[in-house]
Enzyme design. Structure first.
Site, PDB file in Angstrom:
ATOM      1  N   SER A 120       0.837  -1.210   0.000  1.00  0.00           N
ATOM      2  CA  SER A 120       0.000   0.000   0.000  1.00  0.00           C
ATOM      3  C   SER A 120       0.862   1.246   0.000  1.00  0.00           C
ATOM      4  O   SER A 120       0.430   2.301  -0.449  1.00  0.00           O
ATOM      5  CB  SER A 120      -0.845   0.084   1.266  1.00  0.00           C
ATOM      6  OG  SER A 120      -1.620  -1.036   1.442  1.00  0.00           O
ATOM      7  N   HIS A 141      -2.463  -3.505  -6.426  1.00  0.00           N
ATOM      8  CA  HIS A 141      -2.947  -3.085  -5.100  1.00  0.00           C
ATOM      9  C   HIS A 141      -4.449  -3.287  -4.951  1.00  0.00           C
ATOM     10  O   HIS A 141      -5.257  -2.510  -5.462  1.00  0.00           O
ATOM     11  CB  HIS A 141      -2.567  -1.606  -4.878  1.00  0.00           C
ATOM     12  CG  HIS A 141      -2.916  -1.092  -3.535  1.00  0.00           C
ATOM     13  ND1 HIS A 141      -3.509   0.132  -3.312  1.00  0.00           N
ATOM     14  CD2 HIS A 141      -2.764  -1.652  -2.310  1.00  0.00           C
ATOM     15  CE1 HIS A 141      -3.694   0.307  -2.020  1.00  0.00           C
ATOM     16  NE2 HIS A 141      -3.264  -0.760  -1.395  1.00  0.00           N
ATOM     17  N   GLU A 153      -5.544  -1.148  -8.038  1.00  0.00           N
ATOM     18  CA  GLU A 153      -4.630  -0.198  -8.666  1.00  0.00           C
ATOM     19  C   GLU A 153      -3.462  -0.994  -9.262  1.00  0.00           C
ATOM     20  O   GLU A 153      -2.796  -1.745  -8.540  1.00  0.00           O
ATOM     21  CB  GLU A 153      -4.106   0.811  -7.639  1.00  0.00           C
ATOM     22  CG  GLU A 153      -5.181   1.756  -7.121  1.00  0.00           C
ATOM     23  CD  GLU A 153      -4.689   2.675  -6.000  1.00  0.00           C
ATOM     24  OE1 GLU A 153      -5.242   3.781  -5.870  1.00  0.00           O
ATOM     25  OE2 GLU A 153      -3.770   2.299  -5.253  1.00  0.00           O
ATOM     26  N   ASN A 191      -4.917   6.280  -1.704  1.00  0.00           N
ATOM     27  CA  ASN A 191      -4.341   6.639  -0.405  1.00  0.00           C
ATOM     28  C   ASN A 191      -3.701   8.019  -0.409  1.00  0.00           C
ATOM     29  O   ASN A 191      -3.469   8.598   0.638  1.00  0.00           O
ATOM     30  CB  ASN A 191      -3.332   5.584   0.057  1.00  0.00           C
ATOM     31  CG  ASN A 191      -4.047   4.352   0.574  1.00  0.00           C
ATOM     32  OD1 ASN A 191      -5.214   4.425   0.976  1.00  0.00           O
ATOM     33  ND2 ASN A 191      -3.374   3.222   0.554  1.00  0.00           N
TER      34      ASN A 191
END
Ligand SMILES: NC(=O)c1ccc[n+]([C@@H]2O[C@H](COP(=O)([O-])OP(=O)(O)OC[C@H]3O[C@@H](n4cnc5c(N)ncnc54)[C@H](O)[C@@H]3O)[C@@H](O)[C@H]2O)c1
Length: 389
Positions: A120, A141, A153, A191
């Site tokens: 991450s 991801h 992702e 994120n």
């Protein structure tokens, strides 16, 4: 093709289930026997629930389960992956552990096998650099839980072969996921862009503009978000959320936009981790009364607009700095974190000049870099452009 998964925790076991459901035979590896037991128990529970809900038949349940084989041991046991064409690493978030795994994997797999990391927050490029052939390494991801959330992702590193990226994107799409392409930058798309949802809410609280319950109310009732920032941080866990913020802050060489909040650090220091510890921003002990929001529409609107403008600013900068395309940025926030609308589309609706006006006013008032409007938004406002026609 056989698929390998390294790490049978929350993510690895879910990813193994997704691949086996598609029809791959899967090798699931963990260094701890208990992790394998727990991971398999989770998979079996999920499959049983899918049968109850008539999503799969009991024959399919048996077939999916039988396609997953497990291996426990030390990294010397990686020969189990020798026949795998695609291996996803979902071990602990530690660069040394991951680099060791990739170096060892490369020694046993076929020359054309593709290696992916589910990291991450670490650099895909840095993980890949341990390999003799970094061209076959990329980030894939998934979001938690991988069996439920559709977004993945796809993150090529600096040395990733474009053909590898394309093949993996096609494959993961075929698994029923919605992939977006992100550059190997801190926090990738979701994120990174989501940080102000928490950070600006904390800032508004720290300044005494509103209490937590009122901020949560504003984002839910006026913004249409499923959860307010404080209830969401309590749900995610303050340790996890703070670690994500700190990692993006460090990895961007301390860009003030991502500066962590002292309030969250103190909560973490106190062990107030959220729902899982019984106390976070709110008290979850039996009989505790949740605080009531001040349902002041004008204040709520101010809170919502301020947080939304900061989110849009991040989304615009992600586009400006070529982290992803406009459509992938919007899709990622809707599918990955359930936002009611894509942020760039939201900017079009609210008006880009209006967004720049809000950000400019905050920037001027505070005099902090944190509030600097994205150059892209400023240019678009001046030229009368929108993100989508
Ligand atoms: N949990 C999330 O919300 C989430 C979401 C997206 C990505 N990720 C990423 O996915 C990865 C795994 O996260 P998680 O939440 O499943 O963690 P977890 O702690 O649930 O599982 C990690 C597993 O890795 C195993 N492990 C440790 N060292 C190993 C090694 N050398 N070889 C094989 N297995 C090893 C551990 O025994 C454990 O079972 C991390 O990189 C994390 O950043 C997590």
């Amino acid at each position: 093709m056989q698929v390998g998964v390294v790490g049978a925790g929350a993510m690895g076991s879910g990813i193994a289930q997704v691949a086996a459901t598609f029809g791959h035979s899967v090798v699931l590896f963990d260094t701890r026997e208990r992790a394998i037991d727990k991971g398999l128990a989770g998979i079996e529970k999920n499959l049983a629930r899918s049968v109850e809900k008539n999503r799969i038949t009991s024959d399919e349940q048996t077939a999916i389960r039988s396609r997953i084989s497990t291996v426990t041991g030390s990294a010397d046991d990686f020969p189990a992956f020798a026949e795998c064409g695609f291996i996803i690493e979902a071990a602990v978030e530690n660069i040394e552990v991951k680099r060791d795994i990739f170096a060892r994997l490369e020694r046993v797999v076929a020359d054309d096998a593709i290696l992916a990391t589910n990291t991450s927050s670490l650099s895909v490029t840095a993980i890949a650099s341990t390999c003799k052939n970094p061209g076959r390494v990329l980030g894939v991801h998934f979001f938690n839980p991988p069996t439920v959330l559709p977004l993945v992702e796809i993150v090529p590193g600096l040395a990733t072969d474009p053909d590898v990226t394309e093949r993996v994107q096609v494959l993961v799409d075929a698994w029923g996921k919605s992939t977006v392409l992100a550059s190997d930058t801190p926090g990738f798309i979701v994120n990174r862009i989501a940080r102000p949802f928490y950070g600006e809410a904390l800032r508004i609280y720290e300044e005494g503009i509103a209490d937590m319950a009122t901020i949560d109310w504003a984002m839910r009732e006026i913004g249409g978000f499923k959860m307010g920032p404080f209830e969401l941080m309590d749900f995610i866990g303050n340790d996890i959320n703070l670690a994500a913020t700190k990692s993006v802050y460090e990895a961007t060489f301390h860009d003030p936009r991502f500066k962590p909040a002292l309030t969250q650090q103190r909560l973490f220091d106190a062990g107030f981790l959220g729902r899982k510890s019984g106390r976070g921003y709110y008290d979850y002990s039996p009989g505790a009364t949740p605080p009531s929001p001040t349902e002041d529409r004008e204040l709520g609107d101010l809170i919502f607009r301020r947080i939304l403008c900061m989110l849009i600013n991040q989304a615009a900068d992600a586009l400006y700095y070529q982290v992803a395309s406009a459509s992938d940025i919007d899709r990622a926030m809707v599918l990955g974190v359930n936002y009611p609308k894509g942020l760039l589309r939201w900017a079009d609706e609210m008006g880009i000049p209006e967004t720049v006006k809000w950000l400019g006013a905050l920037h001027e008032f505070y005099g902090e870099e944190r509030y600097r409007p994205s150059p892209l938004l400023k240019t678009m406002a001046a030229d009368g452009f929108t993100f989508f026609s």
